[in-house]
Design an enzyme around this catalytic site. Structure first.
Site, PDB file in Angstrom:
ATOM      1  N   ASP A  69      -5.879 -54.282 -38.334  1.00 43.78           N
ATOM      2  CA  ASP A  69      -7.168 -53.653 -38.391  1.00 43.78           C
ATOM      3  C   ASP A  69      -6.967 -53.297 -37.042  1.00 43.78           C
ATOM      4  OD1 ASP A  69      -9.679 -53.641 -38.723  1.00 43.78           O
ATOM      5  OD2 ASP A  69     -10.489 -54.662 -36.915  1.00 43.78           O
TER       6      ASP A  69
ATOM      7  N   LYS B 188     -10.915 -61.711 -43.954  1.00 46.78           N
ATOM      8  CA  LYS B 188     -10.681 -61.279 -42.615  1.00 46.78           C
ATOM      9  C   LYS B 188     -10.570 -61.855 -41.672  1.00 46.78           C
ATOM     10  CE  LYS B 188     -10.688 -57.192 -40.899  1.00 46.78           C
ATOM     11  NZ  LYS B 188     -10.562 -55.579 -41.382  1.00 46.78           N
TER      12      LYS B 188
HETATM   13  P1  NDP Z   1      -7.134 -49.178 -33.402  1.00 47.39           P
HETATM   14  O1  NDP Z   1      -6.747 -50.196 -33.175  1.00 47.39           O
HETATM   15  O2  NDP Z   1      -6.165 -48.163 -34.416  1.00 47.39           O
HETATM   16  O3  NDP Z   1      -7.966 -48.378 -32.252  1.00 47.39           O
HETATM   17  C1  NDP Z   1      -9.012 -48.042 -32.487  1.00 47.39           C
HETATM   18  C2  NDP Z   1     -10.110 -47.627 -31.662  1.00 47.39           C
HETATM   19  O4  NDP Z   1     -11.736 -47.335 -31.657  1.00 47.39           O
HETATM   20  C3  NDP Z   1      -9.210 -47.609 -30.282  1.00 47.39           C
HETATM   21  O5  NDP Z   1      -9.248 -45.944 -29.910  1.00 47.39           O
HETATM   22  C4  NDP Z   1     -10.983 -47.932 -29.396  1.00 47.39           C
HETATM   23  O6  NDP Z   1     -10.328 -48.118 -27.874  1.00 47.39           O
HETATM   24  C5  NDP Z   1     -11.395 -47.777 -30.102  1.00 47.39           C
HETATM   25  N1  NDP Z   1     -12.654 -49.207 -29.616  1.00 47.39           N
HETATM   26  C6  NDP Z   1     -12.476 -50.281 -30.370  1.00 47.39           C
HETATM   27  N2  NDP Z   1     -12.905 -51.280 -29.974  1.00 47.39           N
HETATM   28  C7  NDP Z   1     -14.550 -49.841 -29.331  1.00 47.39           C
HETATM   29  C8  NDP Z   1     -15.432 -50.346 -28.725  1.00 47.39           C
HETATM   30  N3  NDP Z   1     -16.123 -51.598 -28.292  1.00 47.39           N
HETATM   31  N4  NDP Z   1     -16.084 -49.567 -28.490  1.00 47.39           N
HETATM   32  C9  NDP Z   1     -15.508 -48.323 -28.461  1.00 47.39           C
HETATM   33  N5  NDP Z   1     -14.628 -47.799 -28.779  1.00 47.39           N
HETATM   34  C10 NDP Z   1     -13.784 -48.893 -29.321  1.00 47.39           C
HETATM   35  O7  NDP Z   1      -8.394 -49.892 -35.335  1.00 47.39           O
HETATM   36  P2  NDP Z   1      -8.150 -48.986 -36.184  1.00 47.39           P
HETATM   37  O8  NDP Z   1      -8.102 -47.488 -35.848  1.00 47.39           O
HETATM   38  O9  NDP Z   1      -7.349 -49.365 -37.439  1.00 47.39           O
HETATM   39  O10 NDP Z   1      -9.428 -49.572 -37.227  1.00 47.39           O
HETATM   40  C11 NDP Z   1     -10.499 -48.599 -36.378  1.00 47.39           C
HETATM   41  C12 NDP Z   1     -11.992 -48.943 -37.418  1.00 47.39           C
HETATM   42  O11 NDP Z   1     -11.676 -48.329 -38.772  1.00 47.39           O
HETATM   43  C13 NDP Z   1     -12.155 -50.772 -36.921  1.00 47.39           C
HETATM   44  O12 NDP Z   1     -13.671 -50.664 -37.530  1.00 47.39           O
HETATM   45  C14 NDP Z   1     -11.408 -51.193 -38.586  1.00 47.39           C
HETATM   46  O13 NDP Z   1     -12.496 -52.197 -38.646  1.00 47.39           O
HETATM   47  C15 NDP Z   1     -12.471 -50.211 -39.458  1.00 47.39           C
HETATM   48  N6  NDP Z   1     -10.850 -50.193 -40.284  1.00 47.39           N
HETATM   49  C16 NDP Z   1      -9.329 -49.539 -39.933  1.00 47.39           C
HETATM   50  C17 NDP Z   1      -8.923 -49.931 -41.542  1.00 47.39           C
HETATM   51  C18 NDP Z   1      -7.187 -49.931 -41.462  1.00 47.39           C
HETATM   52  O14 NDP Z   1      -6.658 -49.793 -42.200  1.00 47.39           O
HETATM   53  N7  NDP Z   1      -6.794 -49.980 -39.365  1.00 47.39           N
HETATM   54  C19 NDP Z   1      -8.588 -50.288 -42.991  1.00 47.39           C
HETATM   55  C20 NDP Z   1     -10.561 -49.444 -43.314  1.00 47.39           C
HETATM   56  C21 NDP Z   1     -11.378 -49.914 -41.675  1.00 47.39           C
HETATM   57  P3  NDP Z   1     -10.014 -48.457 -26.559  1.00 47.39           P
HETATM   58  O15 NDP Z   1      -8.323 -48.563 -27.392  1.00 47.39           O
HETATM   59  O16 NDP Z   1     -10.379 -48.370 -26.054  1.00 47.39           O
HETATM   60  O17 NDP Z   1     -10.125 -50.057 -27.804  1.00 47.39           O
END
Ligand code: NDP
Length: 447
Positions: A166, A126
């Protein structure tokens, strides 16, 4: 048994005391895997878990870039190469101001088990940066990504380490990162996954984590002769994982009530249907707006500032935003409101206390390392297509993804069934993930 676990955790705490998220992830694994090690002579006495909690390599570097105002900015870049026993390091890059060594080590550690569960030959890693993409222009994002890759390129490669996206790293960032890698190495290889469709990307990769999470939850519901049909579903986040989880829920007959971002959540009692979801995708992916702007087009919905959506009554909850976004109080609220299934799309979104509450209530609960593995699994499929210089159809990749999620579910049942028949998916995922990596490490000797 307790003393074995405690002695191990004391040692890990002594070495990593200032890394709370990493310790949280290690504790969850140790509590389920150490009893298994103790019962199996081939693993006992080999310090195998102690070797697994120590990254094979940690790379930390300076990233200097110039913003649109001509100011020089300095960020920190990292790559944690955690374990390569079963394949090259594989795992995403996160760009978010909260990124530090503890967060990346927890994510890399989880990734080792997750990648093992996919059945594909991928080790775990990571990386990322404390860079905040919010409010930056496309040119600033490009300059940052280029600066980041101008150091990272010497540590990665299609047979060494293959990063992906991510939080904060989506298709736009992967494009800029790939461009700089290709220029510096003078080669076009599958060194990153999540690439654009015309330059080596796989169909279904953008959808894979969200879709895979729903496929996994469907499998869990099937064990209770249940399904998503007619169910109220609460989702957190509004990024990549949340968007495609919502899309799949709608396709199989569920009703999506909420989405969120770090400023709060929207609750639409009429349901977020396909048209409304398309609006959210445009809002978040193209306009890069905030979820509260949903109300400007759909004024019947509510925006609840500064809160997470777990207080909304639902049958199924899909946490898809970030780590530790669902605590014990939230878990109790979900249970009180009759929630029967929680399937994690994000990594470690539920706190330890929340998981204990779900287990005590004996509802269906899937940890992210099992239920969100569809993303990295499809990245694995992207790597295969790159090596073959071939492209599978949407349907072919989707079917493979479904099969992989079903296999992961089967592994969880194999190792996670308690005496009373309740399936502890945390135990199942941890032990199934551990066995494959541990066997490879034993075969390769002390390296
Ligand atoms: P994105 O950046 O596309 O979206 C993240 C989302 O989570 C946004 O809506 C963001 O809101 C919100 N968010 C981020 N930080 C916080 C916080 N501290 N408190 C509240 N909301 C928050 O990321 P992904 O959708 O790709 O990832 C989401 C999760 O899934 C993560 O945990 C990631 O590790 C996990 N994941 C992702 C994969 C992938 O293929 N993308 C694979 C496996 C796991 P805002 O815009 O306000 O920051």
């Amino acid at each position: 048994m307790k003393s074995n676990i405690e002695a191990f955790l004391d040692l890990v705490k002594e070495r990593n005391g200032h890394e709370p998220e990493f310790l949280q992830a290690v504790e969850e694994v140790a509590e389920t895997v150490i009893p298994y090690i103790v019962e199996h002579d081939i693993y006992y006495g080999k310090n195998i878990l102690l070797r697994m909690v120590e990254p094979e390599r940690v790379i930390s570097f300076r990233v200097c870039w110039v913003d649109d105002a001509g100011e020089i900015q300095v960020n920190r870049g990292y790559r944690i190469q955690m374990n390569s026993a079963i394949g090259p390091y594989k795992g995403g890059l996160r760009f978010h101001p909260t990124v530090n060594m503890s967060i990346l080590k927890f994510l890399a550690f989880e990734q080792v088990f997750k990648n093992s569960l996919t059945t594909l030959p991928m080790g775990g890693g990571k990386g990322g940066s404390d860079f905040d993409p919010k409010g930056k222009s496309d040119n600033e994002i490009m300059r940052f990504c280029h600066a980041f890759m101008s150091e990272l390129f010497r540590h990665i490669g299609p047979n060494t380490d293959i990063p992906a996206g991510d939080i904060g790293v989506g298709a736009r960032e992967i494009g800029f990162l790939f461009g700089m890698y290709k220029k510096l190495r003078n080669e076009f290889t599958g060194v990153l996954t999540g690439k654009g469709m015309s330059w080596g990307g796989s169909l279904i990769r953008p959808e894979a984590t969200g879709y895979g999470n729903v496929y996994f939850a469907e499998k869990m519901l099937e064990t209770k002769n249940n399904s998503f049909k007619g169910k109220d579903v609460v989702i957190s986040g509004s990024g990549n994982v949340a968007q495609y989880a919502a899309e799949k829920v709608l396709q199989i007959g569920g009703k999506v009530l909420t989405l969120s971002d770090s400023s709060g959540y929207i609750y639409d009692a009429d349901g977020i249907d396909a048209e409304k979801l398309a609006f959210v995708m445009e809002l978040k992916n193209v306009k890069r707006g905030r979820i509260s702007e949903y109300l400007e087009s759909y004024p019947n919905a509510k925006f609840v500032k500064g809160k997470t959506p777990w207080e909304v009554k639902c049958d199924i909850a899909l946490p898809c935003a970030t780590q530790n976004e669902l605590n014990e109080e939230d878990a109790n609220m979900l249970l009180k409101n009759g929630c029967i299934c929680v399937s994690e799309g994000a990594n470690m979104p539920s706190t330890k206390e929340a998981i204990t509450a779900f287990h005590k209530a004996k509802i269906l609960f899937a940890p992210g390392k099992a239920s969100n593995a569809g993303g990295v699994a499809t990245s694995g499929l992207e790597m295969t297509q790159n090596s073959l210089r071939y492209k599978w159809s949407r349907e072919e990749v989707d079917n493979k993804l479904k099969d992989i999620m079903a296999d992961i579910h089967k592994s969880c049942l194999e190792y996670g069934k308690d005496d009373d028949g309740y399936v502890d998916y945390v135990k199942g995922a941890n032990i199934a993930g551990f066995v494959k990596v541990a066997d490879a490490m034993l075969a390769q000797g002390v390296v």
